[in-house]
Design a protein around this motif. Structure first.
Motif, short mmCIF file in Angstrom:
data_model
loop_
_atom_site.label_atom_id
_atom_site.label_comp_id
_atom_site.label_asym_id
_atom_site.label_seq_id
_atom_site.Cartn_x
_atom_site.Cartn_y
_atom_site.Cartn_z
N GLN A 215 1.23 -1.25 -0.42
CA GLN A 215 -0.08 0.04 0.02
C GLN A 215 0.62 1.08 -0.23
N ALA A 216 2.35 1.12 1.13
CA ALA A 216 3.11 2.91 0.96
C ALA A 216 3.24 2.04 -0.68
N ALA A 217 3.98 1.63 -0.60
CA ALA A 217 4.08 1.73 -2.50
C ALA A 217 3.45 3.19 -3.21
N TYR A 218 2.29 1.61 -3.80
CA TYR A 218 1.45 2.46 -4.54
C TYR A 218 1.18 3.64 -4.47
N LEU A 219 1.07 3.86 -3.32
CA LEU A 219 0.48 5.14 -2.76
C LEU A 219 2.04 6.22 -3.36
N ALA A 220 2.88 5.81 -2.35
CA ALA A 220 4.46 6.41 -3.20
C ALA A 220 4.37 7.06 -4.83
N TRP A 221 4.30 6.03 -5.70
CA TRP A 221 3.83 5.73 -6.89
C TRP A 221 2.92 6.75 -7.88
N ALA A 222 1.74 7.07 -6.47
CA ALA A 222 0.97 8.00 -6.80
C ALA A 222 1.27 9.35 -6.97
N ALA A 223 2.09 9.86 -5.96
CA ALA A 223 2.56 11.16 -5.98
C ALA A 223 2.95 11.71 -7.23
N PRO A 224 2.63 13.53 -8.12
CA PRO A 224 2.44 13.83 -9.44
C PRO A 224 4.32 13.85 -8.83
N SER A 225 4.56 13.97 -10.07
CA SER A 225 6.15 14.04 -10.53
C SER A 225 6.36 15.02 -11.93
N GLU A 226 6.95 15.62 -11.25
CA GLU A 226 7.17 17.03 -13.11
C GLU A 226 5.93 16.86 -13.35
N GLY A 227 4.77 17.79 -12.68
CA GLY A 227 3.72 18.07 -13.15
C GLY A 227 2.94 17.48 -13.91
N LYS A 228 3.39 16.11 -13.76
CA LYS A 228 2.69 14.68 -14.69
C LYS A 228 1.63 14.24 -13.41
N PRO A 229 0.38 12.91 -13.87
CA PRO A 229 -0.18 12.59 -12.60
C PRO A 229 0.60 11.43 -12.34
N GLY A 230 0.08 11.05 -10.99
CA GLY A 230 1.17 10.02 -10.56
C GLY A 230 0.09 8.53 -11.25
N ALA A 231 1.27 7.29 -11.80
CA ALA A 231 0.77 6.00 -12.23
C ALA A 231 -0.59 5.86 -11.22
N VAL A 232 -0.84 5.66 -10.47
CA VAL A 232 -1.52 4.93 -9.34
C VAL A 232 -3.29 5.88 -9.65
N HIS A 233 -4.67 4.74 -9.64
CA HIS A 233 -5.17 5.89 -9.66
C HIS A 233 -6.51 5.13 -9.07
N SER A 234 -7.50 5.85 -8.19
CA SER A 234 -8.26 4.89 -7.84
C SER A 234 -9.72 5.59 -8.24
N ILE A 235 -10.63 4.99 -8.64
CA ILE A 235 -11.68 4.93 -8.89
C ILE A 235 -13.27 5.09 -8.27
N GLU A 236 -13.55 6.06 -6.94
CA GLU A 236 -14.51 5.58 -6.14
C GLU A 236 -16.04 5.37 -6.52
N THR A 237 -17.04 5.39 -5.90
CA THR A 237 -18.24 5.25 -5.89
C THR A 237 -18.74 5.69 -4.43
N TRP A 238 -19.50 6.57 -4.33
CA TRP A 238 -19.74 7.00 -3.36
C TRP A 238 -20.99 7.28 -3.75
N MET A 239 -21.99 7.14 -1.97
CA MET A 239 -23.38 7.23 -2.20
C MET A 239 -23.93 8.34 -1.01
#
Length: 253
Positions: free
Chosen positions: A129-153
């Protein structure tokens, strides 16, 4: 078995050829290598070749390249009649929305705790989990590589999924739901996002009846790797936000 696969060096991001992965007659079909770290650089090198980590507590990182590979081609996504009604109701409801990347840590934690048929425990360990969160961080103005698609109600996170985007390839990792069909709604939203951005394949890793019912199918590893090789070099989305107008992309089915 340990002597049949390569042990990775922390100082070298190279992986062995996928043809060296253990075959169908082994105890671990698709296992390619062990060891190494889970840095964003290592993960980028792995996923860019169609390799992913999957291991349990007390094990070193294990790296996989199964043959065949389960893939959902976005043109083949299946909305069963009941699910189509569920999505239609979700689209019409003011208290329902899709969010992207607003609660990635919670999605990772929920996926780690989701029960899996035939499995005890989880491979989504705290260090992963920590590794994917680190990879999700934006870098050089680009979005990170890891994304969550979330269903909210009603202001509550009730389901979702997370995965990896490189170029025009999306690698699905895991899903969870707290209300009926909430994870399927998130997958439908991901399909819409992928269609918008020209991402034609979603990697599903392993074959399950659930994925097959949604339109996923197996492809040979060589075909999968050929697609990944090209897709990861193409320009990927710069904006992963979700607008309700994207639901219309399901109407082409």
């Amino acid at each position: 078995m340990a002597g049949m696969i390569d042990w990775l060096d922390d100082n070298n991001l190279e992986f062995p050829p996928s043809a060296q992965a253990l075959g169908a007659d082994s105890d671990a079909p698709g296992l390619l290598a062990a060891g190494g770290d889970l840095t964003p650089a290592r993960l980028q090198a792995a996923y860019s070749r169609g390799i992913f980590p999957w291991y349990g507590a007390g094990q070193p990182p294990l790296w996989w390249a199964p043959d065949p590979r389960m893939v959902l081609q976005t043109k083949d996504f299946k909305l069963a009649r009941s699910l189509r009604k569920t999505v239609a109701h979700f689209r019409r409801s003011a208290n329902c929305e899709i969010r992207v990347d607003s609660a990635l840590p919670e999605v990772l934690s929920a996926c780690a705790g989701a029960p899996r048929e035939g499995q005890a425990g989880t491979w989504i360990l705290p260090e992963m989990q920590a590794a994917y969160l680190a990879w999700a961080a934006p870098s050089e103005g680009k979005p990170g590589a890891v994304h969550s698609i979330e269903t909210w109600m009603d202001g509550e996170l009730v389901g979702g999924l997370y995965g990896v985007n490189i170029g025009r390839m999306f690698f699905g990792e895991s899903m969870f739901m707290r209300r009926t069909d909430a994870s399927k709604i998130a997958l439908a939203a991901l399909v819409c996002l992928c269609r918008k951005h020209g991402i034609t394949w979603i990697d599903c890793q392993q074959n399950t009846g659930h994925l097959a019912s949604l339109g996923a199918a197996e492809v040979p590893r060589k075909a999968f790797e050929a697609h990944v090789h090209l897709a990861v070099t193409e320009p990927g989305p710069s904006d992963w936000s979700y607008h309700p107008a994207l639901w219309a992309l399901l109407d082409q089915d």
